[in-house]
Design a protein around this motif. Structure first.
Motif, PDB file in Angstrom:
ATOM      1  N   PRO A   1     -55.034  34.714  24.651  1.00 19.43           N
ATOM      2  CA  PRO A   1     -54.122  33.563  24.553  1.00 19.43           C
ATOM      3  C   PRO A   1     -54.765  32.319  23.964  1.00 19.43           C
ATOM      4  O   PRO A   1     -54.127  31.602  23.199  1.00 19.43           O
ATOM      5  CB  PRO A   1     -53.678  33.353  26.012  1.00 19.43           C
ATOM      6  N   ASN A   2     -56.010  32.061  24.318  1.00 23.56           N
ATOM      7  CA  ASN A   2     -56.634  30.859  23.777  1.00 23.56           C
ATOM      8  C   ASN A   2     -56.839  30.964  22.271  1.00 23.56           C
ATOM      9  O   ASN A   2     -56.756  29.977  21.545  1.00 23.56           O
ATOM     10  CB  ASN A   2     -57.964  30.589  24.469  1.00 23.56           C
ATOM     11  N   TYR A   3     -57.087  32.189  21.774  1.00 27.41           N
ATOM     12  CA  TYR A   3     -57.245  32.358  20.335  1.00 27.41           C
ATOM     13  C   TYR A   3     -55.905  32.222  19.629  1.00 27.41           C
ATOM     14  O   TYR A   3     -55.823  31.688  18.518  1.00 27.41           O
ATOM     15  CB  TYR A   3     -57.876  33.708  20.028  1.00 27.41           C
ATOM     16  N   GLN A   4     -54.821  32.701  20.251  1.00 27.02           N
ATOM     17  CA  GLN A   4     -53.490  32.506  19.671  1.00 27.02           C
ATOM     18  C   GLN A   4     -53.148  31.027  19.573  1.00 27.02           C
ATOM     19  O   GLN A   4     -52.548  30.577  18.597  1.00 27.02           O
ATOM     20  CB  GLN A   4     -52.447  33.234  20.519  1.00 27.02           C
ATOM     21  N   ALA A   5     -53.547  30.253  20.562  1.00 28.70           N
ATOM     22  CA  ALA A   5     -53.312  28.820  20.514  1.00 28.70           C
ATOM     23  C   ALA A   5     -54.087  28.181  19.365  1.00 28.70           C
ATOM     24  O   ALA A   5     -53.587  27.274  18.691  1.00 28.70           O
ATOM     25  CB  ALA A   5     -53.696  28.180  21.849  1.00 28.70           C
ATOM     26  N   GLU A   6     -55.307  28.663  19.123  1.00 30.83           N
ATOM     27  CA  GLU A   6     -56.088  28.139  18.007  1.00 30.83           C
ATOM     28  C   GLU A   6     -55.427  28.484  16.671  1.00 30.83           C
ATOM     29  O   GLU A   6     -55.395  27.657  15.751  1.00 30.83           O
ATOM     30  CB  GLU A   6     -57.505  28.693  18.056  1.00 30.83           C
ATOM     31  N   GLN A   7     -54.912  29.706  16.554  1.00 32.24           N
ATOM     32  CA  GLN A   7     -54.205  30.082  15.331  1.00 32.24           C
ATOM     33  C   GLN A   7     -53.013  29.168  15.080  1.00 32.24           C
ATOM     34  O   GLN A   7     -52.814  28.649  13.977  1.00 32.24           O
ATOM     35  CB  GLN A   7     -53.725  31.527  15.430  1.00 32.24           C
ATOM     36  N   HIS A   8     -52.202  28.994  16.112  1.00 30.52           N
ATOM     37  CA  HIS A   8     -51.003  28.157  15.966  1.00 30.52           C
ATOM     38  C   HIS A   8     -51.393  26.721  15.623  1.00 30.52           C
ATOM     39  O   HIS A   8     -50.707  26.061  14.827  1.00 30.52           O
ATOM     40  CB  HIS A   8     -50.191  28.199  17.260  1.00 30.52           C
ATOM     41  N   MET A   9     -52.468  26.238  16.189  1.00 28.75           N
ATOM     42  CA  MET A   9     -52.892  24.873  15.906  1.00 28.75           C
ATOM     43  C   MET A   9     -53.300  24.718  14.441  1.00 28.75           C
ATOM     44  O   MET A   9     -52.936  23.743  13.780  1.00 28.75           O
ATOM     45  CB  MET A   9     -54.060  24.498  16.816  1.00 28.75           C
ATOM     46  N   ARG A  10     -54.030  25.700  13.894  1.00 28.91           N
ATOM     47  CA  ARG A  10     -54.406  25.637  12.483  1.00 28.91           C
ATOM     48  C   ARG A  10     -53.176  25.669  11.580  1.00 28.91           C
ATOM     49  O   ARG A  10     -53.081  24.927  10.593  1.00 28.91           O
ATOM     50  CB  ARG A  10     -55.339  26.802  12.137  1.00 28.91           C
ATOM     51  N   GLN A  11     -52.230  26.556  11.909  1.00 29.56           N
ATOM     52  CA  GLN A  11     -51.017  26.654  11.100  1.00 29.56           C
ATOM     53  C   GLN A  11     -50.206  25.361  11.150  1.00 29.56           C
ATOM     54  O   GLN A  11     -49.710  24.881  10.122  1.00 29.56           O
ATOM     55  CB  GLN A  11     -50.170  27.831  11.591  1.00 29.56           C
ATOM     56  N   ALA A  12     -50.064  24.788  12.353  1.00 30.11           N
ATOM     57  CA  ALA A  12     -49.294  23.549  12.490  1.00 30.11           C
ATOM     58  C   ALA A  12     -49.968  22.400  11.755  1.00 30.11           C
ATOM     59  O   ALA A  12     -49.289  21.579  11.114  1.00 30.11           O
ATOM     60  CB  ALA A  12     -49.119  23.213  13.976  1.00 30.11           C
ATOM     61  N   GLN A  13     -51.300  22.324  11.819  1.00 31.22           N
ATOM     62  CA  GLN A  13     -52.006  21.255  11.108  1.00 31.22           C
ATOM     63  C   GLN A  13     -51.832  21.394   9.597  1.00 31.22           C
ATOM     64  O   GLN A  13     -51.648  20.396   8.893  1.00 31.22           O
ATOM     65  CB  GLN A  13     -53.483  21.280  11.477  1.00 31.22           C
TER      66      GLN A  13
END
Length: 697
Positions: free
Chosen positions: A37-49
């Motif tokens: 889950p923490n890695y999925q959050a990192e992915q989403h954060m990169r995409q959103a940025q």
């Protein structure tokens, strides 16, 4: 033999005192596991940025400036004066009308440089109707003629759902001459060619039948008589007529002096109803390659250099309510406008926003964005304005703004002041995602890839008015394409992609999307998803480029000749036959152009046969009764007389009669095998592409 004995953390059988989660299994090295889950959050954060960064630049570039809005409003005022002038010249036929803006220009979703949508509106209580016809002295034709006289570019489109005049402010001299010449040609036609729907095929007998229905068997229709907009029935009340045969019948009755009795009234009402016969569409075979960008015709307006472009609609009462609904949604949250701007700009750059080319209109993409913000995002960004929910008791309740327009019920929360107050009080939404985060979810939902909710293109209908936003095609009856005929035009309704209009529930906003159009749209959503996935993992995405890269459709250049001098199939032949090869995503793409499934070109090998002729040899068809049709290797050649005749009964082949394969014949046989294999591969690729559209993943 306790089954929990080999499970880590297991409990003794029968010892459970309260419900507990099942025991955890031992580690399985072959199991498929997703990222933590923490890695999925990192992915989403990169995409959103990433999306936040490019959206901040793109939205600032495409948003319409206040100066442009003022200039277009001034142009609307000048056009309205021309409309008033035309109506005043014929007050008995034409009512006093106003020219109002609607669509994206009014709702706040208009990009810089976009066309301005206008509509003819009648004042309340007017005895006339805005359902204007296409006769020469009716408003559409009369206005087109006057605009051309004043030097504006004007072209009446009569085969659309409603009559539309396309206008440009400063046409080039050559374009203006062509438009005037086209109008002169139309004026020179006889009435049977101008108004084919008023003169059914069949000759004099059909005309006599129309005249008889109008009130007299001896009467003949007057081809040049004008048609009134209203007629008086037996009780003296005014009944509005519509275009087409009803107008011709009513005018013929007036010309012959027949009283408007019950017979005439019934006939006119029967003909004035909407064209009921709906035929199943039989699409014609079109061998031209599909291109996302429509080829410009000699009468089309250039996108630049002609001043302000505008469209005047002559009968679109629901368009004003649709515009107000979208405007209210734009006021519900400050993220709605920039999100719509970004999606429209992305669709325009990827060339999937043209209803004339078989893709989707900008209005359709706005409804797709609103559906995601209302029904998919959690918590919801927007409330459903067509449902009873209100943030407080002071808001206008459901039914407070209920009206009926063109036979459809219009009811939604449309009080702009109440919406703005609720937004300032923080009562509209608890969703605090960034614009980039919402865009990432939007592309993931419509790409039907990845985790979370997905849109099912095959069987779902986007319905903004519905509680969950989704209906099924089966329940709507939108499963087969149909063609509706009436008033000399045909309107084709397709249901490959379905978006229900918020008010006109039988209108599919995506009816213009063709098979190749929906494939192109889905391919672009998948491309966007691949780019965002690569960004989430911190990888490069050189193959797909940047998200907002503009698609350039290139012409195929003829390849060079083979080393042995044999020529390849020309680019023109490839384009005409639709030859294509599948790209990495499985679609038939060639330089950004989606091609129709067709046979692959024959493979060419260097051989004396190829060098002697400019095109590859055509192997002869095998004769299954021929003794030499299936020769074996290593055998002596049979006498030529052994295959001079063939019989209908099978013969026994002797070993001595079998012949070996000569060099030329072996090459021809190999060419035939390769060709058949290429055809099978092409058919398999085309079938896969069709199943992806019609049958889901």
């Amino acid at each position: 033999m306790d089954p929990n004995a080999f499970q880590r953390g297991g409990q003794v059988a029968g010892y459970y005192q309260r419900p507990q989660p099942p025991p955890r299994q031992l580690f399985d090295p072959n199991s498929v596991r997703g990222p933590p889950p923490n890695y999925q959050a990192e992915q989403h954060m990169r995409q959103a940025q990433y999306l936040d960064q490019i959206a901040s630049v793109e939205v600032a570039n495409v948003a319409m400036s206040s100066s442009e809005r003022e200039e277009k409003e001034a142009f609307r005022t000048r056009l309205e004066k021309v409309v008033h002038e035309v109506c005043a010249a014929n007050p008995d036929r034409l009512p006093e009308v106003s020219l109002e803006s609607f669509g994206s220009f009014k709702s706040g979703f208009a990009n810089a440089g976009s066309d301005m949508d206008l509509v003819i509106v009648l004042p309340d209580g007017s005895p006339f109707t805005a359902d204007f016809g296409l006769l020469e002295d009716d408003l559409p034709r009369a206005l087109e003629k006057r605009l051309l006289q004043l030097g504006y570019g004007a072209r009446l489109l009569s085969r659309t759902r409603v009559p539309i005049i396309k206008i440009c402010q400063k046409p080039h001299a050559s374009l203006l001459d062509k438009l005037r010449e086209e109008r002169d040609k139309w004026d020179a036609l006889d009435n049977e060619k101008k108004y084919p729907h008023l003169f059914p095929e069949g000759g004099e007998d059909d005309e006599e039948n129309v005249a008889a229905a109008a009130g007299g068997a001896e009467a003949k229709p007057d081809k040049t008589a004008p048609v009134t907009l209203s007629a008086v029935n037996e009780s003296g009340t005014t009944e509005t007529e519509v275009n087409g045969n009803a107008k011709a019948v009513a005018q013929q009755a007036a010309t012959n002096g027949s009283a408007p009795g019950p017979q005439n009234t019934n006939t006119a009402s029967a003909l004035s109803s909407n064209p009921e016969p709906i035929q199943q569409a039989r699409p014609k075979r079109d061998n031209r390659p599909f291109t996302r960008e429509r080829r410009m015709g000699p009468l089309d307006f250039p996108s630049n250099g002609v001043g302000i472009a505008s469209d005047i609609n002559f009968f679109n009462p629901l368009g004003l309510h649709n515009t107000q609904l979208l405007r209210c949604y734009s006021l519900c949250d400050p993220r709605v406008q920039p999100m719509v701007f970004f999606v429209k700009s992305w669709a325009k750059r990827r060339k999937i926003n043209s209803s004339y080319s078989g893709t989707l209109s900008s209005y359709g993409y706005v409804l797709m964005v609103l559906h995601y913000l209302v029904n998919v995002a959690r918590p919801a960004v927007l409330p459903n304005l067509q449902l009873p929910w209100r943030p407080n008791a002071q808001s206008t309740l459901m039914g407070g703004s209920r009206v009926e327009c063109d036979g459809w019920v219009v009811d939604f929360w449309r009080n702009e002041d109440e919406i703005i107050k609720a937004v300032k009080a923080g009562q509209m939404s608890s969703n605090h995602e960034s614009l980039g985060s919402l865009l990432e979810g939007f592309f993931r939902f419509y790409s039907s890839m990845g985790g979370g909710p997905q849109f099912h293109w095959v069987g779902s209908v986007l319905s903004l008015r519905s509680p969950n936003g989704i209906l099924s095609k089966e329940n709507k009856g939108w499963v087969k394409a149909v063609t509706q005929e009436g008033e000399g035009k045909k309107v084709q309704h397709r249901y490959l992609f379905c978006i229900e209009d918020p008010f006109e529930l039988q209108h599919n906003v995506a009816r213009t999307v063709t098979h190749f159009g929906i494939v192109a749209i889905r391919d672009e959503f998948r491309r966007a998803r691949r780019i965002l996935t690569a960004i989430g993992f911190g990888q490069t995405h050189d193959q797909d480029g940047e998200l907002l890269d503009e698609l350039v459709e290139k012409e195929v250049v003829a390849p060079a000749a083979d080393v042995d001098g044999s020529a390849q199939v020309s680019a023109a032949a490839n384009t005409a036959s639709g030859i294509a090869r599948p790209d990495a995503s499985g679609s038939n793409m060639r330089d950004g152009v989606l091609q129709k499934p067709a046979r692959f070109p024959q493979n060419k090998q260097s051989s004396p046969m190829n060098s002697a002729k400019a095109r590859p040899p055509q192997p002869r068809q095998f004769n299954f009764t021929d003794r030499d049709a299936f020769p074996t290797l290593g055998r002596a050649k049979a006498n030529s007389s052994a295959r001079t005749t063939t019989t209908t009964t099978p013969q026994k082949f002797e070993v001595s009669e079998m012949s070996e394969i000569s060099g030329d014949r072996a090459r021809a046989y190999l060419e035939e095998v390769k060709r058949k294999k290429a055809e099978a591969d092409a058919e398999l690729t085309a079938t896969g592409a069709a199943e992806a559209v019609l049958g889901g993943e």
